[in-house]
Design a protein around this motif. Structure first.
Motif, mmCIF file in Angstrom:
data_model
loop_
_atom_site.group_PDB
_atom_site.id
_atom_site.type_symbol
_atom_site.label_atom_id
_atom_site.label_comp_id
_atom_site.label_asym_id
_atom_site.label_seq_id
_atom_site.Cartn_x
_atom_site.Cartn_y
_atom_site.Cartn_z
ATOM 1 N N VAL A 142 -6.792 2.318 -3.086
ATOM 2 C CA VAL A 142 -5.635 3.031 -3.620
ATOM 3 C C VAL A 142 -5.524 2.830 -5.133
ATOM 4 N N VAL A 181 0.839 -1.208 0.000
ATOM 5 C CA VAL A 181 0.000 0.000 0.000
ATOM 6 C C VAL A 181 0.867 1.250 0.000
ATOM 7 N N ALA A 192 -4.524 9.330 -10.866
ATOM 8 C CA ALA A 192 -3.224 9.983 -11.022
ATOM 9 C C ALA A 192 -2.668 9.756 -12.417
ATOM 10 N N LEU A 242 3.743 5.706 -5.454
ATOM 11 C CA LEU A 242 3.617 5.744 -6.918
ATOM 12 C C LEU A 242 2.650 6.833 -7.358
ATOM 13 N N ILE A 243 1.554 7.008 -6.575
ATOM 14 C CA ILE A 243 0.615 8.095 -6.897
ATOM 15 C C ILE A 243 1.341 9.423 -6.860
ATOM 16 N N VAL A 289 -7.667 0.677 3.046
ATOM 17 C CA VAL A 289 -7.045 1.570 2.069
ATOM 18 C C VAL A 289 -6.431 0.783 0.925
ATOM 19 N N ASP A 290 -6.110 -0.497 1.122
ATOM 20 C CA ASP A 290 -5.520 -1.274 0.030
ATOM 21 C C ASP A 290 -6.497 -1.474 -1.108
ATOM 22 N N LYS A 308 2.248 1.839 -3.355
ATOM 23 C CA LYS A 308 1.277 2.360 -4.319
ATOM 24 C C LYS A 308 1.016 3.834 -4.084
ATOM 25 N N ILE A 309 0.918 4.250 -2.806
ATOM 26 C CA ILE A 309 0.645 5.669 -2.549
ATOM 27 C C ILE A 309 1.838 6.509 -3.010
ATOM 28 N N LEU A 365 -4.849 5.632 -8.002
ATOM 29 C CA LEU A 365 -3.754 5.462 -8.960
ATOM 30 C C LEU A 365 -4.249 5.681 -10.386
#
Lengths: 127, 109, 340, 103
Positions: free
Chosen positions: D61, B66, D68, B72-73, D57-58, B69-70, D65
């Motif tokens: 997200v 997680v 984004a 990566l955002i 949250v997993d 991934k954040i 993404l």
């Protein structure tokens, strides 16, 4: 009073639906009508998704359900939102892209032939 | 840890407010674009860092994924947002928006 | 649901809808409609419908707003006022709208309250889906299992609907010219009119990530939000990004018209073919558990999971091809000469 | 801590409302695109915040993404529009019809 508070999502969906319907009926420009159709579609999706919501419920994906032979613990129905309206509306959104494409294609075809997108000008040329 | 999270979130909110004030109050398109491009990118970095820290309770594979991934955002926002800013500003320049000056009457096309 | 966020997002949505209808510039209307779609995605996330929100995210950010901009680019941007003497139509429309709203408002009083646990919609069939999905199919995401397994017929025909929409767009718009020599693209030569190196560079860096992410979304749809529809739309959006930032011809060099229609066909055929494979093995149409006979080292439960993955791949291929085809036709008005 | 994040979300919604003012009223179309871009970034962050409030949250997200990655396509498309058709009309016509003589 309680009825109003617990029904506000339906009020919003009726409001959105009225906005979309008014645009489809009254607007002169064809692309404006297409936008009104999209708003109408999202109003219906709001209605369905808000039916599926439950108080204090999580998203409809089972927690810790990863891997083979996962936990066979008792699953509480009140713990997860109703997945069925989500499925119906998910496909509806993708189909709405298809209908949007067809509607815009019809608009472009009309523009190619009559050189206008205004409803009354097209009707004048038709007569 | 909690204090750091709250501090970072508040910093992000402050920068977001500054962005919004800039977008609302600046006089012409270019200066508004500058506020939007810079403040937005930085404050999203703050907010997402706070969320990474808050979600990283214990070290295991899921939490690591997680956090990755954040982050990566953050990376993609840092790539995409300036590009969008550049594209919009270029569009404004190409179509002839004039920069704001104190005496707009002196400008002649 | 979180009611504080719910109320604020709903307010923003109503403001956006009003502004979209009232603004007189079509390009601005398209842009405000993009903001409306963002807010819709937020609303659905906050109501717990993550898969719906994912679909809206990929559709709204990648495809539908760009389609509106392309249509405005090919037609005119201005809206003319209605000629005088037609004000009656407006009043009639307003009356009809108010009447419909009134009828709905009266009917709404009989509805169950928002987020009511005992609303009739969540009493009859959905408890079965919620409790049995892990046991039956070993897929934690109920939306995927209902979409691809329990209601497989429905989804198959939805895919057919999307395919038909793509064919309809081609049938309405496409104009073939007799002598149209196709010149292969030269992607690294800056052609005239597209001097923007920065956008090209960033798009070139981002497109592989977008496509990789789309494949992840298709494959990981069993365990997290996502699936064939979302992955297909994201794949199509990556090609749209390529067509906007590079040249129209670049995308035509990768995915020309023949490939688009062929891939759309192939996606639907994969879906129906898996169904007919089940039929041939002696079970019902789209009953994947029989696939354990042909797939090595799977029991009947895992066979259903793998069958779902197969049809998600078919859906993704079909949706990707159709999205690209619709965009290419709309943006070039069916001539395939130059795009946005 | 949950209520803190809910408060943050509501504050972001308020800022979004102020940005929406620019996106709706903004004198030219490019101001509107700018507002759309800012709203998109705020949406990305709000998605992660909602995931944090749900404690899952997993699952959320991935959506953030996707935003984004795809958020800037609209901006690029609109800028392409203005490179081909240069009728930006800096005076702007927001909620009224354009009169005949006006460019």
């Amino acid at each position: 009073m309680q009825a109003i508070i617990s029904h506000y999502n339906y009020w919003i969906y009726i409001l959105l639906m009225m906005i979309g319907l008014y645009a489809m009926l009254a607007k002169n420009n064809l692309i404006k009508k297409v936008i009104g159709m999209s708003i109408f579609q999202t109003a219906i999706i709001v209605f369905y998704v808000s039916i599926s919501a439950k108080e204090h419920a999580s998203i409809p994906i089972i927690a810790h359900g990863h891997g083979h032979g996962a936990v066979e613990a008792a699953i509480d129905v009140a713990h997860y939102a109703n997945p069925l309206p989500h499925v119906l509306m998910l496909t509806a959104i993708v189909v709405s892209v298809g209908t949007l494409g067809v509607a815009l294609a019809i608009c472009l075809g009309i523009y190619r032939r009559y050189n206008s997108l205004e409803e009354d000008e097209i009707q004048e040329q038709l007569q | 840890m909690t204090a750091v999270v709250i501090l970072l979130t508040l910093a992000g909110l402050i920068f977001f407010s500054a962005t919004t004030i800039g977008i609302l109050r600046f006089p012409d398109f270019y200066s508004r674009m500058h506020a939007a491009g810079k403040g937005d990118t930085l404050s999203s970095l703050f907010m997402l860092l706070a969320l990474v820290l808050y979600n990283f309770h214990e070290i295991n594979l899921g939490n690591l994924l997680v956090a990755m991934k954040i982050l990566l955002i953050v990376v993609f926002i840092f790539m995409a947002s300036p590009t969008a800013t550049h594209a919009i500003t270029d569009a404004g320049y190409e179509s002839g928006v004039k920069p704001w000056t104190k005496k707009p009457e002196e400008e002649s096309p | 649901m979180i009611w504080q966020l719910d109320l604020s997002v709903l307010t923003l949505i109503v403001i956006c809808a009003f502004a979209t209808i009232m603004v007189k510039d079509l390009l601005s209307a398209a842009i405000i409609f993009g903001a409306y779609s963002f807010l819709m995605c937020l609303l659905w996330t906050e109501m717990g419908a993550v898969d719906v929100a994912f679909t809206e995210a990929s559709v709204g950010a990648g495809v539908s707003t760009v389609l509106f901009i392309a249509a405005v680019y090919q037609t005119s941007r201005t809206v003319k006022p209605r000629k005088s003497g037609r004000g009656l139509a407006k009043i009639f429309a307003l009356l009809a709208t108010l009447l419909t709203g009134l009828v709905l408002l009266i009917a709404e009083a009989d509805f169950p309250g928002f987020a009511d646990l005992s609303s009739p919609a969540s009493l009859h069939v959905s408890p079965y889906y919620i409790t049995q999905t892990l046991h039956d199919t070993n897929v934690p995401n109920m939306v995927t299992s209902v979409l691809a397994d329990y209601r497989g017929y429905d989804t198959m025909l939805e895919t057919v609907v999307i395919f038909t929409a793509g064919l309809a767009v081609i049938a309405i718009l496409r104009r073939y010219k007799k002598d149209q020599p196709f010149t292969p693209p030269e992607p690294y030569i800056l052609s005239k009119g597209y001097p923007d190196t920065i956008i090209r560079f960033v798009a070139r860096q981002l497109v592989p990530f977008i496509q990789l992410f789309a494949l992840y979304v298709v494959a990981h749809g069993h365990h997290s939000p996502g699936g064939g529809f979302q992955g297909g739309v994201i794949l199509g959006a990556s090609f749209i990004l390529l067509a906007i930032s590079y040249d129209f011809k670049t995308v035509l060099g990768i995915m020309n018209e023949k490939w688009n229609v062929l891939l759309g066909n192939l996606g639907v055929l994969i879906y129906a073919g898996i169904g007919f494979l089940c039929l041939g093995l002696g079970a019902n149409f789209l009953d994947y558990s029989i696939l354990s006979k042909v797939l090595p080292a799977t029991d009947r439960v895992m066979a259903r999971s793998h069958g779902m993955l197969g049809i998600e791949i078919g859906v993704a291929i079909a949706v990707m091809a159709i999205v690209i085809s619709i965009y290419l036709n709309v943006v070039s008005r069916g001539k395939y000469d130059k795009g946005l | 801590m949950d209520s803190f994040f809910i408060g943050t979300g509501v504050a972001l919604c308020l800022l979004m409302l102020l940005t929406l003012h620019r996106a709706i009223r903004g004198p030219t179309a490019i101001d509107r695109i700018m507002g759309l871009n800012v709203i998109g970034t705020k949406t990305t962050i709000l998605l992660v915040i909602i995931g944090t409030i749900y404690h899952r949250v997993d699952m959320f997200v991935d959506i953030a993404l996707a935003y984004a990655l795809l958020n800037f396509i609209v901006a690029i498309a609109a800028s392409r529009y203005f490179q081909h058709r240069k009728n930006l009309n800096p005076k702007g016509y927001g909620f009224r019809y354009r009169s005949e003589g006006e460019k």
